[in-house]
Design a protein around this motif. Sequence first.
Motif, PDB file in Angstrom:
ATOM      1  N   ARG A   3     -32.620  -0.302  36.209  1.00  0.00           N
ATOM      2  CA  ARG A   3     -33.319   0.634  35.324  1.00  0.00           C
ATOM      3  C   ARG A   3     -32.927   2.078  35.643  1.00  0.00           C
ATOM      4  NH1 ARG A   3     -39.722   1.330  33.979  1.00  0.00           N
ATOM      5  NH2 ARG A   3     -39.394   3.040  32.528  1.00  0.00           N
ATOM      6  N   ALA A   4     -32.735   2.396  36.914  1.00  0.00           N
ATOM      7  CA  ALA A   4     -32.291   3.741  37.290  1.00  0.00           C
ATOM      8  C   ALA A   4     -30.915   4.023  36.695  1.00  0.00           C
ATOM      9  CB  ALA A   4     -32.259   3.894  38.810  1.00  0.00           C
ATOM     10  N   GLY A   5     -30.055   3.016  36.662  1.00  0.00           N
ATOM     11  CA  GLY A   5     -28.750   3.171  36.033  1.00  0.00           C
ATOM     12  C   GLY A   5     -28.866   3.387  34.536  1.00  0.00           C
ATOM     13  N   GLU A   6     -29.768   2.635  33.900  1.00  0.00           N
ATOM     14  CA  GLU A   6     -29.999   2.821  32.469  1.00  0.00           C
ATOM     15  C   GLU A   6     -30.508   4.231  32.178  1.00  0.00           C
ATOM     16  OE1 GLU A   6     -32.723  -0.285  31.356  1.00  0.00           O
ATOM     17  OE2 GLU A   6     -31.095  -1.687  30.952  1.00  0.00           O
ATOM     18  N   GLU A   7     -31.420   4.710  33.005  1.00  0.00           N
ATOM     19  CA  GLU A   7     -31.966   6.055  32.803  1.00  0.00           C
ATOM     20  C   GLU A   7     -30.903   7.123  33.040  1.00  0.00           C
ATOM     21  OE1 GLU A   7     -35.640   6.554  34.947  1.00  0.00           O
ATOM     22  OE2 GLU A   7     -36.546   4.828  33.955  1.00  0.00           O
ATOM     23  N   PHE A   8     -30.036   6.913  34.031  1.00  0.00           N
ATOM     24  CA  PHE A   8     -28.937   7.853  34.271  1.00  0.00           C
ATOM     25  C   PHE A   8     -28.053   7.933  33.030  1.00  0.00           C
ATOM     26  CE2 PHE A   8     -24.460   8.422  35.360  1.00  0.00           C
ATOM     27  CZ  PHE A   8     -24.491   9.703  35.891  1.00  0.00           C
ATOM     28  N   MET A   9     -27.628   6.776  32.519  1.00  0.00           N
ATOM     29  CA  MET A   9     -26.731   6.756  31.365  1.00  0.00           C
ATOM     30  C   MET A   9     -27.405   7.353  30.127  1.00  0.00           C
ATOM     31  SD  MET A   9     -23.841   5.624  32.418  1.00  0.00           S
ATOM     32  CE  MET A   9     -22.979   5.137  30.920  1.00  0.00           C
ATOM     33  N   ASP A  10     -28.657   7.016  29.895  1.00  0.00           N
ATOM     34  CA  ASP A  10     -29.392   7.578  28.769  1.00  0.00           C
ATOM     35  C   ASP A  10     -29.511   9.085  28.923  1.00  0.00           C
ATOM     36  OD1 ASP A  10     -30.833   7.506  26.343  1.00  0.00           O
ATOM     37  OD2 ASP A  10     -32.739   7.287  27.395  1.00  0.00           O
ATOM     38  N   GLY A  11     -29.741   9.556  30.148  1.00  0.00           N
ATOM     39  CA  GLY A  11     -29.905  10.981  30.425  1.00  0.00           C
ATOM     40  C   GLY A  11     -28.658  11.813  30.166  1.00  0.00           C
ATOM     41  N   ILE A  12     -27.485  11.177  30.235  1.00  0.00           N
ATOM     42  CA  ILE A  12     -26.242  11.914  29.954  1.00  0.00           C
ATOM     43  C   ILE A  12     -25.787  11.696  28.509  1.00  0.00           C
ATOM     44  CG2 ILE A  12     -25.512  11.896  32.370  1.00  0.00           C
ATOM     45  CD1 ILE A  12     -23.413   9.755  31.546  1.00  0.00           C
ATOM     46  N   GLY A  13     -26.650  11.051  27.716  1.00  0.00           N
ATOM     47  CA  GLY A  13     -26.337  10.847  26.311  1.00  0.00           C
ATOM     48  C   GLY A  13     -25.440   9.658  26.036  1.00  0.00           C
ATOM     49  N   MET A  14     -25.357   8.722  26.981  1.00  0.00           N
ATOM     50  CA  MET A  14     -24.506   7.544  26.831  1.00  0.00           C
ATOM     51  C   MET A  14     -25.301   6.277  27.124  1.00  0.00           C
ATOM     52  SD  MET A  14     -21.395   8.181  25.970  1.00  0.00           S
ATOM     53  CE  MET A  14     -20.502   9.670  25.620  1.00  0.00           C
ATOM     54  N   ALA A  15     -26.368   6.062  26.389  1.00  0.00           N
ATOM     55  CA  ALA A  15     -27.217   4.895  26.618  1.00  0.00           C
ATOM     56  C   ALA A  15     -26.397   3.619  26.476  1.00  0.00           C
ATOM     57  CB  ALA A  15     -28.375   4.887  25.630  1.00  0.00           C
ATOM     58  N   TYR A  16     -26.566   2.708  27.433  1.00  0.00           N
ATOM     59  CA  TYR A  16     -25.817   1.444  27.407  1.00  0.00           C
ATOM     60  C   TYR A  16     -25.879   0.762  26.047  1.00  0.00           C
ATOM     61  CZ  TYR A  16     -25.309   1.242  32.544  1.00  0.00           C
ATOM     62  OH  TYR A  16     -24.975   1.478  33.847  1.00  0.00           O
ATOM     63  N   TRP A  17     -27.065   0.738  25.454  1.00  0.00           N
ATOM     64  CA  TRP A  17     -27.263   0.001  24.211  1.00  0.00           C
ATOM     65  C   TRP A  17     -26.603   0.667  23.012  1.00  0.00           C
ATOM     66  CZ3 TRP A  17     -30.971   1.958  27.396  1.00  0.00           C
ATOM     67  CH2 TRP A  17     -31.613   3.128  26.987  1.00  0.00           C
ATOM     68  N   GLU A  18     -26.158   1.928  23.143  1.00  0.00           N
ATOM     69  CA  GLU A  18     -25.478   2.613  22.045  1.00  0.00           C
ATOM     70  C   GLU A  18     -23.958   2.557  22.167  1.00  0.00           C
ATOM     71  OE1 GLU A  18     -27.153   6.535  22.123  1.00  0.00           O
ATOM     72  OE2 GLU A  18     -29.059   5.870  21.278  1.00  0.00           O
ATOM     73  N   ILE A  19     -23.456   2.303  23.357  1.00  0.00           N
ATOM     74  CA  ILE A  19     -22.007   2.327  23.604  1.00  0.00           C
ATOM     75  C   ILE A  19     -21.245   1.315  22.743  1.00  0.00           C
ATOM     76  CG2 ILE A  19     -20.234   1.901  25.368  1.00  0.00           C
ATOM     77  CD1 ILE A  19     -22.143   3.333  27.359  1.00  0.00           C
ATOM     78  N   PRO A  20     -21.717   0.067  22.601  1.00  0.00           N
ATOM     79  CA  PRO A  20     -20.944  -0.870  21.764  1.00  0.00           C
ATOM     80  C   PRO A  20     -20.756  -0.400  20.321  1.00  0.00           C
ATOM     81  CG  PRO A  20     -22.513  -2.062  23.109  1.00  0.00           C
ATOM     82  CD  PRO A  20     -22.842  -0.595  23.264  1.00  0.00           C
ATOM     83  N   ASP A  21     -21.789   0.151  19.719  1.00  0.00           N
ATOM     84  CA  ASP A  21     -21.682   0.618  18.344  1.00  0.00           C
ATOM     85  C   ASP A  21     -20.795   1.849  18.213  1.00  0.00           C
ATOM     86  OD1 ASP A  21     -23.352  -1.419  17.436  1.00  0.00           O
ATOM     87  OD2 ASP A  21     -25.157  -0.188  17.598  1.00  0.00           O
ATOM     88  N   GLU A  22     -20.827   2.711  19.225  1.00  0.00           N
ATOM     89  CA  GLU A  22     -20.055   3.966  19.169  1.00  0.00           C
ATOM     90  C   GLU A  22     -18.581   3.778  19.517  1.00  0.00           C
ATOM     91  OE1 GLU A  22     -21.077   7.593  19.434  1.00  0.00           O
ATOM     92  OE2 GLU A  22     -23.041   7.177  18.572  1.00  0.00           O
ATOM     93  N   TYR A  23     -18.291   2.900  20.487  1.00  0.00           N
ATOM     94  CA  TYR A  23     -16.941   2.824  21.051  1.00  0.00           C
ATOM     95  C   TYR A  23     -16.298   1.440  20.989  1.00  0.00           C
ATOM     96  CZ  TYR A  23     -18.364   7.339  22.812  1.00  0.00           C
ATOM     97  OH  TYR A  23     -18.812   8.632  22.898  1.00  0.00           O
ATOM     98  N   ASP A  24     -16.988   0.450  20.466  1.00  0.00           N
ATOM     99  CA  ASP A  24     -16.464  -0.926  20.388  1.00  0.00           C
ATOM    100  C   ASP A  24     -16.129  -1.508  21.761  1.00  0.00           C
ATOM    101  OD1 ASP A  24     -16.682  -1.033  17.574  1.00  0.00           O
ATOM    102  OD2 ASP A  24     -14.757  -0.001  17.359  1.00  0.00           O
ATOM    103  N   VAL A  25     -16.868  -1.080  22.775  1.00  0.00           N
ATOM    104  CA  VAL A  25     -16.760  -1.642  24.123  1.00  0.00           C
ATOM    105  C   VAL A  25     -18.174  -1.826  24.668  1.00  0.00           C
ATOM    106  CG1 VAL A  25     -14.510  -0.579  24.627  1.00  0.00           C
ATOM    107  CG2 VAL A  25     -16.611   0.608  25.311  1.00  0.00           C
ATOM    108  N   HIS A  26     -18.284  -2.645  25.687  1.00  0.00           N
ATOM    109  CA  HIS A  26     -19.541  -2.729  26.413  1.00  0.00           C
ATOM    110  C   HIS A  26     -19.236  -2.743  27.894  1.00  0.00           C
ATOM    111  CE1 HIS A  26     -19.360  -7.293  26.578  1.00  0.00           C
ATOM    112  NE2 HIS A  26     -18.581  -7.040  25.565  1.00  0.00           N
ATOM    113  N   LEU A  27     -20.273  -2.583  28.710  1.00  0.00           N
ATOM    114  CA  LEU A  27     -20.109  -2.401  30.154  1.00  0.00           C
ATOM    115  C   LEU A  27     -20.916  -3.437  30.931  1.00  0.00           C
ATOM    116  CD1 LEU A  27     -20.510   1.489  30.202  1.00  0.00           C
ATOM    117  CD2 LEU A  27     -18.381   0.211  30.429  1.00  0.00           C
TER     118      LEU A  27
END
Length: 106
Positions: A3-27
């Motif tokens: 969850r801390a990792g999710e919050e870090f990514m969301d905090g920099i504007g790169m939420a995990y759940w948005e990356i697939p739609d934006e960049y056609d990749v997942h992590l």
Amino acid sequence: MHRAGEEFMDGIGMAYWEIPDEYDVHLPIVAMDMEFSRPVEVGDTIQITAEPDVGTKSLGLNFTATHEDGTTAYTGFEQHVCVSTADNQSRELPDDLKTAITDATE
């Protein structure tokens, strides 16, 4: 820790759940580990910091959790690999993602 990792990514504007739609990749996480220095008991308040380690096709997140008195509760890491949503083959991390992480940690 995750969850801390999710919050870090969301905090920099790169939420995990948005990356697939934006960049056609997942992590997806390919490895994770933690080592406790002190117990964490029910009701304890801990602070978790995330320190990223950006590779060409991977993202590592190193975590340190501290108790309110400043002592380390545990350290840990998550290793993510960047893969295409089309074929699940590894891909380079998107430049925007690398830049957002670098900018957030400088």
